[in-house]
Scaffold this motif. Structure first.
Motif, PDB file in Angstrom:
ATOM      1  N   THR B  46       0.823  -1.221   0.000  1.00 20.72           N
ATOM      2  CA  THR B  46       0.000   0.000   0.000  1.00 20.72           C
ATOM      3  C   THR B  46       0.850   1.262   0.000  1.00 20.72           C
ATOM      4  OG1 THR B  46      -0.104  -0.089   2.416  1.00 20.72           O
ATOM      5  CG2 THR B  46      -1.977  -0.985   1.219  1.00 20.72           C
ATOM      6  N   LEU B  47       0.271   2.307  -0.547  1.00 18.93           N
ATOM      7  CA  LEU B  47       0.754   3.677  -0.380  1.00 18.93           C
ATOM      8  C   LEU B  47      -0.478   4.564  -0.570  1.00 18.93           C
ATOM      9  CD1 LEU B  47       3.039   5.724   0.001  1.00 18.93           C
ATOM     10  CD2 LEU B  47       3.307   5.765  -2.470  1.00 18.93           C
ATOM     11  N   ASN B  48      -0.935   5.146   0.513  1.00 21.33           N
ATOM     12  CA  ASN B  48      -2.112   6.027   0.493  1.00 21.33           C
ATOM     13  C   ASN B  48      -3.328   5.364  -0.160  1.00 21.33           C
ATOM     14  OD1 ASN B  48      -0.600   8.010   1.759  1.00 21.33           O
ATOM     15  ND2 ASN B  48       0.081   8.872  -0.189  1.00 21.33           N
ATOM     16  N   GLU B  49      -3.795   4.292   0.465  1.00 20.91           N
ATOM     17  CA  GLU B  49      -4.920   3.548  -0.109  1.00 20.91           C
ATOM     18  C   GLU B  49      -6.102   3.466   0.856  1.00 20.91           C
ATOM     19  OE1 GLU B  49      -3.061   2.484  -3.792  1.00 20.91           O
ATOM     20  OE2 GLU B  49      -2.065   1.731  -2.003  1.00 20.91           O
ATOM     21  N   ASP B  78       3.195  -1.378   4.010  1.00 25.66           N
ATOM     22  CA  ASP B  78       2.994   0.009   3.581  1.00 25.66           C
ATOM     23  C   ASP B  78       4.320   0.720   3.346  1.00 25.66           C
ATOM     24  OD1 ASP B  78       0.867   2.156   3.346  1.00 25.66           O
ATOM     25  OD2 ASP B  78       2.295   3.101   4.728  1.00 25.66           O
ATOM     26  N   SER B  79       4.328   1.591   2.325  1.00 26.38           N
ATOM     27  CA  SER B  79       5.556   2.311   1.989  1.00 26.38           C
ATOM     28  C   SER B  79       5.685   3.609   2.762  1.00 26.38           C
ATOM     29  CB  SER B  79       5.566   2.637   0.496  1.00 26.38           C
ATOM     30  OG  SER B  79       5.439   1.479  -0.256  1.00 26.38           O
ATOM     31  N   SER B  81       2.457   5.603   4.087  1.00 25.79           N
ATOM     32  CA  SER B  81       1.315   6.407   3.639  1.00 25.79           C
ATOM     33  C   SER B  81       1.150   7.663   4.498  1.00 25.79           C
ATOM     34  CB  SER B  81       0.028   5.584   3.765  1.00 25.79           C
ATOM     35  OG  SER B  81       0.062   4.504   2.873  1.00 25.79           O
ATOM     36  N   THR B  85      -4.281   4.774   5.794  1.00 22.46           N
ATOM     37  CA  THR B  85      -4.272   3.401   5.282  1.00 22.46           C
ATOM     38  C   THR B  85      -4.025   2.372   6.385  1.00 22.46           C
ATOM     39  OG1 THR B  85      -3.458   4.179   3.161  1.00 22.46           O
ATOM     40  CG2 THR B  85      -3.154   1.850   3.634  1.00 22.46           C
ATOM     41  N   ARG B 110      12.324   2.863  -1.261  1.00 18.67           N
ATOM     42  CA  ARG B 110      10.902   3.122  -1.331  1.00 18.67           C
ATOM     43  C   ARG B 110      10.334   2.760  -2.699  1.00 18.67           C
ATOM     44  NH1 ARG B 110       7.650   8.368   1.037  1.00 18.67           N
ATOM     45  NH2 ARG B 110       5.629   7.500   0.537  1.00 18.67           N
ATOM     46  N   LYS B 112       7.097  -0.116  -4.649  1.00 14.33           N
ATOM     47  CA  LYS B 112       6.222  -1.281  -4.459  1.00 14.33           C
ATOM     48  C   LYS B 112       7.031  -2.579  -4.388  1.00 14.33           C
ATOM     49  CE  LYS B 112       2.825  -3.875  -6.939  1.00 14.33           C
ATOM     50  NZ  LYS B 112       2.241  -4.049  -8.275  1.00 14.33           N
ATOM     51  N   ASN B 115       8.213  -3.608  -1.009  1.00 14.99           N
ATOM     52  CA  ASN B 115       7.196  -4.220  -0.144  1.00 14.99           C
ATOM     53  C   ASN B 115       6.967  -5.688  -0.523  1.00 14.99           C
ATOM     54  OD1 ASN B 115       7.111  -1.449   0.089  1.00 14.99           O
ATOM     55  ND2 ASN B 115       4.899  -1.342   0.342  1.00 14.99           N
TER      56      ASN B 115
END
Lengths: 386, 328
Positions: B46-49, B78-79, B81, B85, B110, B112, B115
């Motif tokens: 996730t990143l800002n989801e 998560d990266s 967020s 999230t 950083r 996807k 992760n």
């Protein structure tokens, strides 16, 4: 005075126990809510609900000739049946984006409250009751009714009530919102549309004074001038208006959607006659076509406040700390009243922005709302309401 | 040669391409998973989801944990967020991790891919299924459609998703395939250098299920190249037979502007060139002149071969007649 102590014991701690089923209930809510189901086009939603009934092992589930989805949770004795009803249709058309958004405390999306949540409660109930090891004495008939709203005029539930084989002794209608609502009576109602049209053969030399909107405005003014009695309580809701096509074209047609509501059948009928007279009068004065189409009617009726079913529901609400808000209903309840089946409408949670695409419900009160529903089912099944 | 590849790929497609509806019987799937003694972890990078993560978790937990215990673990990695999230994810019962907290002795990166890679260390399953967290029409098929081929067939190691099957209508066929970057960049590259991989209908889809023994043996680009590199590396180590792909119907997510696709393509191209060089494909390959696309005919996928020969003329100065005419 009935002794509710055993029922109250069953209710104790139920709200907390139901928290365990959050995902099951909310997943059903999201999946049902994301299937568009405008009145008359509920097949996909009903099919999903049927699959859920099948998965829960309700062997007697089926879709009837009207398109209603029916599931039967058989009781130990199966002597009578309790009907649990939630209407399956929404006011949103197929093209509306039905995506549900889930936040920590709330869920937003078109029709989430009316009535995806009611349906989610209906389809989750067999799973929850089984997991809680609650076995009912009587049959619980779960009805996802089609063609309920607007011009649907309760067609689905009426068909079911006229053609089903069950011995239905009581019924509960489940609505997503509002928690605390307790409806046990129906008011008189008449629902229709008035459409004004400028005739095709209109004399266009009468530049400027021909407009379906102006004609409809005349009708509206006259309806607004109608004298309505304070007792019995009566009101006219002018709910929607559609007309014309652009800024600079004379409106060829305009339509008003309205509802007359009253505690008295006689007043409803009289108001209907007056509106018919208004339509004829405006039509003859303007030369425009003005048509009245009445497509739904309800008769007032219901069970009294002191009826054992109402008493039971109030007792359950009191135990769960829910403040009952009494209000008459014109929805499926009236179809049940017409068949002399004692019935109630209950809400599951609190919500807002009903009928808009950002319709929103709160997640936390759902457990209380579900506990109330299960409590009322247990009360009826346990013979407290006889 | 061409005919060979065509029939090989068509055979592969017929054998290894599924539609999620083939796996509707979750009870059977769960029984077989238990019998095979497999554990499955779901990883949602996730990143800002915050807008979509709650719904995904509700649906996966209800359908694939509570009702049918197919998934043993659901983790959100998560990266970092800025929105809620992680709070939403925790509230709906996911194990939540910040990518930078996993393997903290390594310098954090950083992206996807970071992760996805750290999930191999953090999660316990024999199979890890990755699903992007930005899908607004989420459905359990996004998970069971991908893990089912791994449960049913031991030889399958890597299952990719593909979407949006265009239906045949009025007797016509419509082109089928991936998004813009797939069709403009990846498919032409694969057609030139890895023709076998053109059988993967959507090489860039973000949803796939993979066996641990494969994941632990391949490198992970941190950014846009991760899906492309996986295909090349798994193909190189295990061959085309290790792959399967499942049609998951429609996937609704936000459409990206062309500029963002440019960034993505640049990342993919870097990854591709690095691998192509290492494997020596630039030198080895006879340049292919066949572009391999797909078309859908009812339930069948067929390759669509287009011969594109880029012939060239030399500089005019090399032409004798020209030199004579202009006295050069």
């Amino acid at each position: 005075m009935k002794d509710y102590s055993e029922l109250n014991n069953q209710l104790s701690g139920l709200e907390d126990k139901l928290k365990k089923y959050r995902e099951v209930l909310l997943a059903n809510l999201v999946m049902i809510g994301e299937i568009p189901a405008p009145t008359g086009k509920e097949e996909n939603r009903i099919q999903f609900i049927l699959n859920r009934f099948d998965e829960a092992g309700l062997t007697d589930s089926s879709i009837d000739d009207a398109g209603n989805g029916i599931g039967v949770l058989s009781g130990k004795e199966s002597e009578h049946a309790l009907l649990l009803n939630a209407h399956a249709d929404t006011i949103f058309d197929m093209r509306t984006d039905h995506t549900m958004q889930v936040a920590s405390n709330e869920i937003m999306g078109p029709g989430v409250a009316d009535n995806a949540l009611g349906l989610a409660a209906l389809v989750s109930l067999p799973y929850i009751l089984e997991d809680l090891e609650i076995e009912l004495r009587n049959d619980l008939v779960l009805l996802a009714g089609v063609k309920s709203l607007g011009r649907g005029n309760l067609e689905g539930i009426r068909f079911f009530l006229e053609n089903n084989k069950f011995d239905i002794k009581n019924a509960i209608c489940v609505e997503g919102i509002q928690l605390g609502r307790l409806s046990y009576s129906s008011i008189g109602m008449l629902r229709g549309e008035i459409t004004c049209r400028v005739p095709e053969t209109y004399d266009w030399s009468r530049f400027g004074d021909a407009s379906a909107i102006l004609t409809l405005n005349e009708v509206i003014n006259k309806i607004n001038d109608m004298r309505l009695p304070k007792r019995p309580r009566t009101s006219i809701v002018m709910g929607s208006i559609v007309g014309g096509s652009s800024f600079n074209t004379i409106a060829r047609d305009a339509t008003l959607g309205f509802e007359v509501r009253s505690e008295s059948q006689e007043v409803v009928e009289r108001a209907g006659e007056t509106i018919n007279d208004i339509v004829l009068e405006v039509s003859s004065k303007t030369g425009d076509q003005v048509e009245l189409d009445i497509f739904a009617k309800r008769s007032p009726g219901g069970i009294p406040f002191a009826h054992p079913l109402t008493k039971c529901a109030r007792s359950v609400m009191e135990t769960l700390d829910i403040e009952p808000r009494l209000a008459p209903s014109i929805s499926e309840l009236s179809a049940l009243i017409n068949q002399n089946i004692p019935a109630l409408t209950l809400g599951i949670t609190v919500g807002e922005q009903t009928f808009k695409s950002n319709e929103t419900i709160q997640i936390e009160p759902i457990y209380k709302g579900l506990a109330q529903l299960i409590g009322t089912i247990l009360a009826v099944d346990g013979g407290y309401c006889e | 040669m061409t005919e060979d590849i065509v029939s090989k790929l068509q055979n592969w497609i017929d054998k290894n391409t599924y539609h999620h509806s083939e796996f509707w019987d979750l009870k059977k799937l769960v029984e077989l998973k238990k019998k095979n003694n497999l554990t499955i972890s779901l990883c949602l990078p996730t990143l800002n989801e915050e807008k979509t993560i709650g719904k995904e978790l509700i649906i996966f937990r209800s359908e694939l944990v509570e009702r049918y215990p197919l998934i043993d673990e659901i983790a959100v990695i998560d990266s970092g967020s800025d929105d809620n999230t992680l709070e939403v994810a925790k509230n709906f019962g996911a194990d939540t991790y910040l990518a930078s907290d996993i393997l903290p002795n390594l310098e954090p990166k950083r992206g996807k891919g970071e992760n996805l890679w750290k999930a191999i260390y953090q999660l316990k399953g024999d199979i890890i299924v990755y699903v992007d967290a930005d899908i607004s029409n989420i459905h359990p098929r996004f998970v069971y459609g991908l893990v089912a081929p791994l449960i049913y067939r031991e030889e399958v190691k890597y299952v990719k998703a593909f979407y949006d099957r265009p239906l045949a209508f009025s007797g016509n066929v419509r082109p089928s395939g991936g998004g813009r970057v797939t069709e403009i960049l990846v498919r032409p590259l694969f057609s030139l250098f890895f023709p076998d991989l053109t059988a993967i209908i959507q090489p860039l889809s973000g949803e796939y299920a993979v066996r641990r023994e494969v994941l632990e043996q391949i490198a992970f680009p941190i950014g846009y190249g991760v899906e492309t590199s996986h295909l090349i590396d798994v193909y190189h180590k295990f061959g085309l037979e290790a792959f399967a792909q499942t049609d998951l119907d429609k996937r609704v997510h936000e459409n990206k502007p062309t500029q963002a696709l440019g960034k993505m393509s640049f990342g993919i191209l870097q990854t591709f060139i690095k691998r192509a060089k290492a494997l020596g494909v630039f030198e080895k390959a006879e340049h292919e002149t066949l572009l391999r696309q797909f078309q859908a005919k009812r339930d069948q996928y067929e390759q669509n071969l287009i011969e594109i020969i880029e012939e060239e003329r030399p500089p005019m100065i090399e032409i004798e007649e020209y030199r004579k005419k202009f006295k050069k």
